[in-house]
Design a protein around this motif. Structure first.
Motif, short mmCIF file in Angstrom:
data_model
loop_
_atom_site.label_atom_id
_atom_site.label_comp_id
_atom_site.label_asym_id
_atom_site.label_seq_id
_atom_site.Cartn_x
_atom_site.Cartn_y
_atom_site.Cartn_z
N MET A 94 -2.06 31.32 -18.76
CA MET A 94 -3.37 30.70 -18.67
C MET A 94 -3.33 29.21 -18.97
N LEU A 95 -2.43 28.81 -19.86
CA LEU A 95 -2.35 27.39 -20.21
C LEU A 95 -1.68 26.55 -19.13
N GLN A 96 -1.14 27.20 -18.10
CA GLN A 96 -0.64 26.46 -16.94
C GLN A 96 -1.78 26.03 -16.01
N ASP A 97 -2.95 26.61 -16.22
CA ASP A 97 -4.13 26.28 -15.41
C ASP A 97 -4.66 24.91 -15.85
N SER A 98 -4.67 23.97 -14.95
CA SER A 98 -5.09 22.60 -15.28
C SER A 98 -6.56 22.54 -15.71
N GLN A 99 -7.32 23.59 -15.42
CA GLN A 99 -8.74 23.59 -15.79
C GLN A 99 -8.94 23.93 -17.27
N ILE A 100 -7.92 24.53 -17.89
CA ILE A 100 -8.03 24.95 -19.29
C ILE A 100 -7.77 23.78 -20.23
N ASP A 101 -8.63 23.63 -21.21
CA ASP A 101 -8.47 22.61 -22.26
C ASP A 101 -7.56 23.17 -23.35
N THR A 102 -6.35 22.68 -23.43
CA THR A 102 -5.37 23.22 -24.37
C THR A 102 -5.73 22.95 -25.83
N ALA A 103 -6.69 22.07 -26.08
CA ALA A 103 -7.13 21.79 -27.45
C ALA A 103 -8.21 22.78 -27.90
N ARG A 104 -8.71 23.59 -26.96
CA ARG A 104 -9.75 24.57 -27.30
C ARG A 104 -9.31 25.95 -26.82
N VAL A 105 -8.50 26.60 -27.64
CA VAL A 105 -7.95 27.92 -27.31
C VAL A 105 -8.25 28.87 -28.47
N GLY A 106 -9.04 29.89 -28.19
CA GLY A 106 -9.44 30.81 -29.24
C GLY A 106 -9.00 32.24 -28.96
N ILE A 107 -9.13 33.08 -29.98
CA ILE A 107 -8.84 34.50 -29.84
C ILE A 107 -9.82 35.27 -30.71
N CYS A 108 -10.37 36.35 -30.16
CA CYS A 108 -11.37 37.14 -30.88
C CYS A 108 -11.21 38.60 -30.51
#
Length: 467
Positions: free
Chosen positions: A265-279
């Motif tokens: 998922m972090l290879q997706d350029s649309q994803i902000d790597t500074a905002r990654v959560g888990i719940c």
């Protein structure tokens, strides 16, 4: 001299008799008889099923009685891997020994002992550096196995109100797949956050209503949510038996699956790597804590109805590998503290092992966050009248927390009273969330089958790593 010889002979004969009695009979009695004696002596009631006590015998039975009935029960039951739960004044219920469930005070004492190893940020950081590599070793993920180069299987997007859903199957080791669904904002604004959603041990798995609602709401708020199967559950059942979930490698597979999903998922350029959560909730909450301890790419965590210093996870997917032996011993609350100073919300309730969260474990977490001067970044929402579920009372603080820390837009989803409108979330039929097709017809030809082949796969990888 004759008197001495006679005395010695009598003494040795007596010892021989005692030794013979001890070695031959060991003062053995049937457990049922011992329990009846305990009830009579102490005036208590012990409830049990006949199959729990049949064919069970206790050595040195009479020697295990003490002045206190609780201590007597411990002496009697511990050798047989049994215990009792107290159900009222002088009422007990016999249960199998639960390695993963301690008395609250025992858990608190152990956490205090762990905490004595660090007094400030530097000593705590040193402790973290001891724990993390041991976690990877305990999981058989040191080194990480090479990632397959196959292209993930992704289904066609389905459009709903303000969000889309697509299903995926991701190969995480040769022939081993993790399945899930990706919920995306319909009209994303710039780079968007990512929320991983490991499933818990509730019936219906990731297909259940509350799981779909939470991910759909997350997408409508402006983040990408990824919901994925537990090992042996959901579509993983096409490769393994449901019962395989309760075997040790389930913890390793689930953790590797989460790492691989994050990589992808972090290879997706649309994803902000500074905002990654888990719940996640329940067993998914345990996975939330573990993944946050393992991976600094996760910047926010929300374990729900799971975290406790006196509960280690009652399923092998939480405690089947020796992760809690890392760095000389640890527990789930110390692992949760490894999130500091990243934002963390702990949701607890009054009817499971999280019932005492505000009393001891949460103050410990605040202390660790205090080492960084960031006590405001760890929060506890405690719901004393709630039980073990992921109902709206838990979802609401989840929405609030991620919207606050990830800057999400709740306009049109939240009213003036602070309540969220979840009516725009579509609840799909289970098969609509399958990646391999409604009958598994798209299962790749290289997919491994059965737990023995999974064990062999890991043995092969370890052999390659040693070469």
């Amino acid at each position: 001299m004759i008197k001495q010889l006679v005395f010695a002979a009598v003494f040795l004969t007596a010892i021989g008799r005692v030794s013979a009695q001890t070695s031959d009979s060991q003062y053995r009695k049937p457990l049922k008889e011992v329990l009846e004696a305990i009830q009579k002596r102490y005036g208590v009631i012990i409830k049990y099923q006949e199959e729990q006590v049949s064919d069970k015998w206790l050595n040195y039975a009479d020697w295990r009685f003490r002045a206190d009935v609780d201590e007597t029960l411990r002496q009697v039951l511990a050798p047989l891997d049994l215990k009792v739960n107290k159900e009222g004044d002088k009422k007990y219920k016999l249960k199998e020994y639960e390695y993963y469930r301690w008395e609250p005070q025992d858990g608190w004492d152990y956490l205090n002992q762990l905490a004595s190893q660090y007094q400030d940020k530097d000593s705590w950081e040193h402790r973290k550096q001891q724990i993390r590599p041991d976690l990877y070793k305990a999981l058989k993920l040191s080194p990480l196995p090479p990632a397959p180069q196959s292209v993930p299987l992704v289904t066609k997007k389905r459009k709903f109100q303000n969000y889309t859903v697509e299903n995926f199957a991701l190969e995480i080791m040769p022939g081993l797949y993790v399945n899930g669904s990706i919920y995306r904002p319909l009209k994303p604004k710039g780079k968007v956050p990512l929320m991983l959603s490991p499933d818990g041990h509730w019936a219906g798995h990731r297909f259940r209503k509350d799981a779909q609602i939470r991910c759909a709401m997350t997408a409508q708020m402006g983040a990408v949510a990824v919901s994925y199967d537990l090992f042996g559950w959901g579509e993983s059942g096409l490769q393994f038996q449901y019962s395989d979930h309760r075997r040790s490698l389930s913890l390793t597979v689930q953790t590797l699956g989460a790492i691989r999903i994050l990589d992808w998922m972090l290879q997706d350029s649309q994803i902000d790597t500074a905002r990654v959560g888990i719940c996640g909730g329940s067993g998914g909450g345990s996975q939330t804590v573990l993944m946050t301890a393992l991976d600094d790419r996760i910047t926010l965590s929300i374990p729900v109805v799971s975290l406790s210093s006196y509960f280690y996870g009652g399923c092998p997917c939480e405690s089947g590998m020796p992760i809690h032996a890392s760095a000389g011993g640890t527990n789930n609350v110390e692992l949760a503290a490894m999130a500091a100073p990243r934002p963390q919300l702990v949701i607890s309730d009054g009817k499971d092992w999280t019932a005492h969260m505000p009393q001891h474990d949460f103050p410990y977490l605040r202390k660790i966050y205090g080492y960084y001067g960031k006590t405001e970044l760890v929060e506890n929402v405690h719901l004393p009248d709630d039980g073990h579920d992921f109902g709206y009372s838990k979802r609401k603080p989840v929405y609030d927390f991620i919207s606050k820390h990830f800057g999400l837009d709740t306009k049109g989803l939240k009213n003036a009273a602070g309540d969220y409108d979840e009516s725009g979330c579509a609840i799909e039929e289970e098969k609509a969330l399958y990646a391999f097709g409604s009958n598994g017809e798209n299962l790749p030809s290289n997919a491994i089958q059965g737990y023995k082949n999974l064990e062999q796969l890991f043995k092969n990888e370890q052999h390659e790593a040693i070469k």
